[in-house]
Scaffold this active site. Sequence first.
Site, PDB file in Angstrom:
ATOM      1  N   GLU A 165       0.811  -1.229   0.000  1.00  0.00           N
ATOM      2  CA  GLU A 165       0.000   0.000   0.000  1.00  0.00           C
ATOM      3  C   GLU A 165       0.845   1.280   0.000  1.00  0.00           C
ATOM      4  N   TYR A 167       3.414   1.937   1.974  1.00  0.00           N
ATOM      5  CA  TYR A 167       3.973   2.311   3.281  1.00  0.00           C
ATOM      6  C   TYR A 167       5.498   2.084   3.297  1.00  0.00           C
ATOM      7  N   ARG A 214       2.526  -8.658   4.295  1.00  0.00           N
ATOM      8  CA  ARG A 214       1.589  -8.105   3.296  1.00  0.00           C
ATOM      9  C   ARG A 214       2.418  -7.537   2.154  1.00  0.00           C
ATOM     10  N   HIS A 252      -1.503   3.987  -1.716  1.00  0.00           N
ATOM     11  CA  HIS A 252      -2.587   4.916  -1.394  1.00  0.00           C
ATOM     12  C   HIS A 252      -2.653   6.096  -2.349  1.00  0.00           C
ATOM     13  N   GLN A 339     -18.853   4.588   3.251  1.00  0.00           N
ATOM     14  CA  GLN A 339     -19.488   5.765   3.849  1.00  0.00           C
ATOM     15  C   GLN A 339     -19.327   5.864   5.367  1.00  0.00           C
TER      16      GLN A 339
HETATM   17  P1  FAD Z   1     -37.078   5.545   1.070  1.00  0.00           P
HETATM   18  O1  FAD Z   1     -35.939   4.735   0.695  1.00  0.00           O
HETATM   19  O2  FAD Z   1     -37.501   6.643   0.244  1.00  0.00           O
HETATM   20  O3  FAD Z   1     -38.282   4.605   1.446  1.00  0.00           O
HETATM   21  C1  FAD Z   1     -39.572   5.069   1.713  1.00  0.00           C
HETATM   22  C2  FAD Z   1     -40.582   3.962   1.431  1.00  0.00           C
HETATM   23  O4  FAD Z   1     -41.861   4.356   1.915  1.00  0.00           O
HETATM   24  C3  FAD Z   1     -40.773   3.665  -0.036  1.00  0.00           C
HETATM   25  O5  FAD Z   1     -40.555   2.276  -0.273  1.00  0.00           O
HETATM   26  C4  FAD Z   1     -42.219   4.059  -0.328  1.00  0.00           C
HETATM   27  O6  FAD Z   1     -42.844   3.205  -1.284  1.00  0.00           O
HETATM   28  C5  FAD Z   1     -42.874   3.888   1.036  1.00  0.00           C
HETATM   29  N1  FAD Z   1     -44.079   4.695   1.272  1.00  0.00           N
HETATM   30  C6  FAD Z   1     -44.188   6.041   1.290  1.00  0.00           C
HETATM   31  N2  FAD Z   1     -45.444   6.405   1.628  1.00  0.00           N
HETATM   32  C7  FAD Z   1     -46.139   5.259   1.857  1.00  0.00           C
HETATM   33  C8  FAD Z   1     -47.486   4.974   2.245  1.00  0.00           C
HETATM   34  N3  FAD Z   1     -48.356   5.922   2.513  1.00  0.00           N
HETATM   35  N4  FAD Z   1     -47.836   3.694   2.374  1.00  0.00           N
HETATM   36  C9  FAD Z   1     -46.981   2.686   2.126  1.00  0.00           C
HETATM   37  N5  FAD Z   1     -45.695   2.906   1.757  1.00  0.00           N
HETATM   38  C10 FAD Z   1     -45.294   4.165   1.619  1.00  0.00           C
HETATM   39  N6  FAD Z   1     -27.648   6.631  -0.040  1.00  0.00           N
HETATM   40  C11 FAD Z   1     -26.478   6.215   0.375  1.00  0.00           C
HETATM   41  O7  FAD Z   1     -26.260   6.133   1.585  1.00  0.00           O
HETATM   42  N7  FAD Z   1     -25.486   5.876  -0.481  1.00  0.00           N
HETATM   43  C12 FAD Z   1     -25.659   5.931  -1.808  1.00  0.00           C
HETATM   44  O8  FAD Z   1     -24.736   5.621  -2.557  1.00  0.00           O
HETATM   45  C13 FAD Z   1     -26.903   6.349  -2.288  1.00  0.00           C
HETATM   46  N8  FAD Z   1     -27.113   6.421  -3.608  1.00  0.00           N
HETATM   47  C14 FAD Z   1     -28.324   6.819  -4.056  1.00  0.00           C
HETATM   48  C15 FAD Z   1     -28.523   6.888  -5.418  1.00  0.00           C
HETATM   49  C16 FAD Z   1     -29.736   7.280  -5.911  1.00  0.00           C
HETATM   50  C17 FAD Z   1     -29.936   7.357  -7.406  1.00  0.00           C
HETATM   51  C18 FAD Z   1     -30.800   7.605  -5.022  1.00  0.00           C
HETATM   52  C19 FAD Z   1     -32.134   8.029  -5.536  1.00  0.00           C
HETATM   53  C20 FAD Z   1     -30.592   7.560  -3.662  1.00  0.00           C
HETATM   54  C21 FAD Z   1     -29.354   7.179  -3.171  1.00  0.00           C
HETATM   55  N9  FAD Z   1     -29.099   7.129  -1.817  1.00  0.00           N
HETATM   56  C22 FAD Z   1     -27.889   6.702  -1.375  1.00  0.00           C
HETATM   57  C23 FAD Z   1     -30.062   7.628  -0.834  1.00  0.00           C
HETATM   58  C24 FAD Z   1     -30.825   6.521  -0.105  1.00  0.00           C
HETATM   59  O9  FAD Z   1     -31.368   5.610  -1.016  1.00  0.00           O
HETATM   60  C25 FAD Z   1     -31.901   7.160   0.758  1.00  0.00           C
HETATM   61  O10 FAD Z   1     -31.314   8.073   1.620  1.00  0.00           O
HETATM   62  C26 FAD Z   1     -32.673   6.153   1.561  1.00  0.00           C
HETATM   63  O11 FAD Z   1     -33.270   5.190   0.734  1.00  0.00           O
HETATM   64  C27 FAD Z   1     -33.740   6.828   2.405  1.00  0.00           C
HETATM   65  O12 FAD Z   1     -34.372   5.856   3.171  1.00  0.00           O
HETATM   66  P2  FAD Z   1     -35.833   5.987   3.742  1.00  0.00           P
HETATM   67  O13 FAD Z   1     -36.148   4.661   4.330  1.00  0.00           O
HETATM   68  O14 FAD Z   1     -35.935   7.183   4.613  1.00  0.00           O
HETATM   69  O15 FAD Z   1     -36.777   6.284   2.521  1.00  0.00           O
HETATM   70  P1  NAP Z   2     -28.120  17.005  -2.435  1.00  0.00           P
HETATM   71  O1  NAP Z   2     -26.824  16.347  -2.234  1.00  0.00           O
HETATM   72  O2  NAP Z   2     -28.662  17.861  -1.388  1.00  0.00           O
HETATM   73  O3  NAP Z   2     -27.990  17.805  -3.793  1.00  0.00           O
HETATM   74  C1  NAP Z   2     -29.005  18.578  -4.312  1.00  0.00           C
HETATM   75  C2  NAP Z   2     -28.455  19.394  -5.475  1.00  0.00           C
HETATM   76  O4  NAP Z   2     -29.464  20.189  -5.967  1.00  0.00           O
HETATM   77  C3  NAP Z   2     -27.314  20.280  -5.096  1.00  0.00           C
HETATM   78  O5  NAP Z   2     -26.363  20.207  -6.134  1.00  0.00           O
HETATM   79  C4  NAP Z   2     -27.942  21.667  -5.030  1.00  0.00           C
HETATM   80  O6  NAP Z   2     -26.889  22.518  -5.422  1.00  0.00           O
HETATM   81  C5  NAP Z   2     -29.097  21.551  -5.989  1.00  0.00           C
HETATM   82  N1  NAP Z   2     -30.295  22.286  -5.622  1.00  0.00           N
HETATM   83  C6  NAP Z   2     -30.917  22.366  -4.420  1.00  0.00           C
HETATM   84  N2  NAP Z   2     -32.039  23.105  -4.498  1.00  0.00           N
HETATM   85  C7  NAP Z   2     -32.166  23.495  -5.785  1.00  0.00           C
HETATM   86  C8  NAP Z   2     -33.107  24.272  -6.484  1.00  0.00           C
HETATM   87  N3  NAP Z   2     -34.183  24.789  -5.900  1.00  0.00           N
HETATM   88  N4  NAP Z   2     -32.906  24.469  -7.788  1.00  0.00           N
HETATM   89  C9  NAP Z   2     -31.850  23.959  -8.423  1.00  0.00           C
HETATM   90  N5  NAP Z   2     -30.914  23.217  -7.797  1.00  0.00           N
HETATM   91  C10 NAP Z   2     -31.064  22.985  -6.490  1.00  0.00           C
HETATM   92  O7  NAP Z   2     -29.227  15.937  -2.742  1.00  0.00           O
HETATM   93  P2  NAP Z   2     -29.297  14.732  -3.747  1.00  0.00           P
HETATM   94  O8  NAP Z   2     -28.267  14.778  -4.808  1.00  0.00           O
HETATM   95  O9  NAP Z   2     -30.723  14.707  -4.142  1.00  0.00           O
HETATM   96  O10 NAP Z   2     -28.978  13.492  -2.855  1.00  0.00           O
HETATM   97  C11 NAP Z   2     -29.819  13.161  -1.761  1.00  0.00           C
HETATM   98  C12 NAP Z   2     -29.043  12.397  -0.751  1.00  0.00           C
HETATM   99  O11 NAP Z   2     -28.779  11.086  -1.254  1.00  0.00           O
HETATM  100  C13 NAP Z   2     -27.728  13.070  -0.491  1.00  0.00           C
HETATM  101  O12 NAP Z   2     -27.764  13.776   0.730  1.00  0.00           O
HETATM  102  C14 NAP Z   2     -26.746  11.960  -0.470  1.00  0.00           C
HETATM  103  O13 NAP Z   2     -26.186  11.792   0.822  1.00  0.00           O
HETATM  104  C15 NAP Z   2     -27.508  10.700  -0.846  1.00  0.00           C
HETATM  105  N6  NAP Z   2     -26.733  10.086  -1.919  1.00  0.00           N
HETATM  106  C16 NAP Z   2     -25.512   9.648  -1.616  1.00  0.00           C
HETATM  107  C17 NAP Z   2     -24.721   9.120  -2.597  1.00  0.00           C
HETATM  108  C18 NAP Z   2     -23.360   8.599  -2.264  1.00  0.00           C
HETATM  109  O14 NAP Z   2     -22.626   8.211  -3.156  1.00  0.00           O
HETATM  110  N7  NAP Z   2     -22.949   8.555  -1.018  1.00  0.00           N
HETATM  111  C19 NAP Z   2     -25.174   9.077  -3.888  1.00  0.00           C
HETATM  112  C20 NAP Z   2     -26.430   9.551  -4.169  1.00  0.00           C
HETATM  113  C21 NAP Z   2     -27.204  10.075  -3.174  1.00  0.00           C
HETATM  114  P3  NAP Z   2     -27.033  24.106  -5.588  1.00  0.00           P
HETATM  115  O15 NAP Z   2     -27.889  24.539  -4.441  1.00  0.00           O
HETATM  116  O16 NAP Z   2     -25.625  24.608  -5.538  1.00  0.00           O
HETATM  117  O17 NAP Z   2     -27.625  24.281  -6.922  1.00  0.00           O
HETATM  118 FE1  SF4 Z   3     -17.877   0.243   5.016  1.00  0.00          FE
HETATM  119 FE2  SF4 Z   3     -20.147  -0.872   5.797  1.00  0.00          FE
HETATM  120 FE3  SF4 Z   3     -20.038   0.483   3.486  1.00  0.00          FE
HETATM  121 FE4  SF4 Z   3     -18.866  -1.911   3.762  1.00  0.00          FE
HETATM  122  S1  SF4 Z   3     -21.047  -1.458   3.857  1.00  0.00           S
HETATM  123  S2  SF4 Z   3     -17.964  -0.124   2.856  1.00  0.00           S
HETATM  124  S3  SF4 Z   3     -18.129  -1.782   5.862  1.00  0.00           S
HETATM  125  S4  SF4 Z   3     -19.739   1.325   5.538  1.00  0.00           S
END
Ligand code: FAD
Ligand code: NAP
Ligand code: SF4
Length: 670
Positions: A165, A167, A214, A252, A339
């Site tokens: 890595e 080191y 390693r 790294h 994360q």
């Molecule tokens: P959700 O996942 O939104 O779940 C809510 C659930 O409630 C849904 O299944 C919906 O159908 C259900 N529901 C709502 N209202 C009702 C109702 N009245 N009756 C029955 N069911 C209902 N997070 C990460 O940590 N790492 C990532 O890399 C990452 N990548 C992402 C990439 C994308 C493209 C997206 C969109 C999100 C990503 N996220 C990532 C974010 C992550 O998926 C969300 O933060 C997380 O799923 C939120 O969890 P939650 O349980 O609060 O809500």
């Molecule tokens: P976000 O990270 O809060 O980004 C929202 C984006 O929209 C920002 O770029 C913001 O930048 C812009 N924005 C906000 N209000 C706006 C408006 N009114 N008009 C135009 N632009 C606006 O949210 P997200 O991308 O929706 O992701 C949601 C969550 O999912 C994140 O918090 C993240 O943690 C999670 N997630 C994580 C990963 C991961 O790889 N770890 C991947 C996907 C999602 P400006 O305000 O500068 O325009």
């Molecule tokens: Fe780290 Fe858990 Fe994500 Fe695996 S799932 S990379 S151990 S935070």
Amino acid sequence: MTTYPHLLQPITLGAVTLRNRVLMGSMHTGLEETGDWNRVAEFYAARARGGVGLMVTGGMAPNREGGVFPGAAGLFTAQDIANHRIVTDRVHDAGGRIAMQILHAGRYAYGPDCVSASAVKSPISPFPPRELDEEGIEKQIADIVTAAARAIEAGYDGVEVMGSEGYFLNQFLVRHVNRRSDRWGGSYENRMRLPVEVVRRVRAAIGEAILIYRISLIDLIPDGSTWDEVVTLARAIEGAGASVLNTGIGWHEARVPTIATSVPRAAFAHLTARLRPEVGIPVITSNRINTPAVAEGLIAGGQADMVSMARPFLADPDFVAKAAAGRAAEIAPCIACNQACLDHTFSGKLTSCLVNPRACHETELVIAPTDTPRRIAVVGAGPAGLSAALTAAGRGHAVTLFDRADRVGGQLHLAASIPGKEEFRGLIEWFEASIAASTVDLRLNTEASPEMLAGFDAVILATGITPRPAGITGEGAANVLSYREVLRGAPVGPRVAVVGAGGIGFDVAEFLTHHGTSPTLDPALWRREWGVGDPAQVAGGLAPEGPQPEPPARQVWLLQRKPEKPGRKLGKTTGWIHRATLQMKGVRMLGGVSYDAVTPEGLAVTVNGAPQVLPVDTVVICAGQEPERGLEPGLRAMGLPVHIIGGADVAAELDAKRAIDQGTRLAAAL
Ligand code: FAD
Ligand code: NAP
Ligand code: SF4
């Protein structure tokens, strides 16, 4: 008969026989630095109870100058030895085996006292190292040997000498850093003198205990080791007394991802396989191995004698026990997101795990049976609701889980649709298997209403979010789509503007520029995209032609209002990978944008005061989210106790890590 006969077969390393071929690789957790040795011991004991064959601790510094950061833990005093004895005793009582890693960081040590072969600064450290003289080198060897002897005194079953890595020991091996002309530099025999001498003297100091070395199989830096050198070193290390060779991949400072989720599973195991016939001692393979099936395949196929997995043991301490019991589907999968583990480490926070918030919190987040079982409704089967339901049911509550969708997982399905994020599928499948194995009464295809929830003692609202519109003039046009529509398959034109450059904006840009097989599922394609060559052809293993990405499927603009560079808030250890991927796909990333209107010509914007029209066919809105908690007022009016978690609670900066942590903690306390 087990499904994993090769993986679960014992192996003998020198004088020690391990119960299986699974190694928990070294991880810096930050636990030692808390000073709470009961907590450190419980972390390792939980994994020993879960059946792992051998564990390696986080790296311990042999001296102050070699510590990864100032104050890094090591065995410096009698008290340190006594503290580590708490850990080794607890592990042995649990039937486990544990080795201590000795990590001298060399020029990666984050401090002005760092030392190395030559005074060549690393590109990832602000501190130029001091070139060691003969006496200085002798001191480093003596300190490493002393650390090894103390590890045995503290009850460890052996030590791992960290030689990869990038080191300290690795730094002496390559001309890239080692510019010396004395007996520690120049010819390869001289450059490898330090690691070989270290291993020889450590062996003399630790008797028959396990000695893991390693070794870096591919440095992924310019002018790194050649394959011949790797083999020469491996044989010399074997001759010097190592019991087993563990695999290291990439320095790294390498600009190639080596453990992120977009790296194919077991992407580098072919190199361990190539080394195996060259030596007489066992070899361990590593990197992006996270299921017992993949691990079994590597050993059954003769690619390695043991498999090292590190983060999978944060996700599930019972990985081996569940595999052995035929319950592999219930192993909480490491999705390689970094994360809550590496991103925490590099932010000075305690390590944990996105899928298992109890990791490194074993003594603090205790999930005990309840004395007062209640009827609990959970609305929403995203990660927040699923974690709450599973934890509450596990404690003895009667849980009913509602979701309007036909599968559990919520937004995890959207995450899983992104090329390079396929591991999210495994997380959804694990939730499904865990729910099926639990007492949770799952009601899919069910829109929950206040009336439906009337008879419960408490309701947990985990209903997630709704995407936020950006408020741009003309946003109602047919060619403006939300990210949800796009990821669910809505047609998108060849030129696209993505409004919002948060995590989702980046993911959507990746989705839109990509076509065909995901490189994560095709190791040869992935290696070509990142410019990974063969160390037998080029020293260090970087392809001379550089990265060769596939042409982008679309022309994409990724926009944000903030004047800074897009992507600054992405994950600490993975943000660079997302930025590099989009750069390779020609995505134009613009900050300081104000959105004027969607017009028939495209998206009218002003960038740093200059109006222009981006000639796009489709606009995709990724402008964040708002909480979805329409059920709350009705439930409150009925006088029901309501708990709100996940996106339904706070949508800003929500991720699955927070959703799972909040769901688990709420249910642990109900
Ligand atoms: P959700 O996942 O939104 O779940 C809510 C659930 O409630 C849904 O299944 C919906 O159908 C259900 N529901 C709502 N209202 C009702 C109702 N009245 N009756 C029955 N069911 C209902 N997070 C990460 O940590 N790492 C990532 O890399 C990452 N990548 C992402 C990439 C994308 C493209 C997206 C969109 C999100 C990503 N996220 C990532 C974010 C992550 O998926 C969300 O933060 C997380 O799923 C939120 O969890 P939650 O349980 O609060 O809500
Ligand atoms: P976000 O990270 O809060 O980004 C929202 C984006 O929209 C920002 O770029 C913001 O930048 C812009 N924005 C906000 N209000 C706006 C408006 N009114 N008009 C135009 N632009 C606006 O949210 P997200 O991308 O929706 O992701 C949601 C969550 O999912 C994140 O918090 C993240 O943690 C999670 N997630 C994580 C990963 C991961 O790889 N770890 C991947 C996907 C999602 P400006 O305000 O500068 O325009
Ligand atoms: Fe780290 Fe858990 Fe994500 Fe695996 S799932 S990379 S151990 S935070």
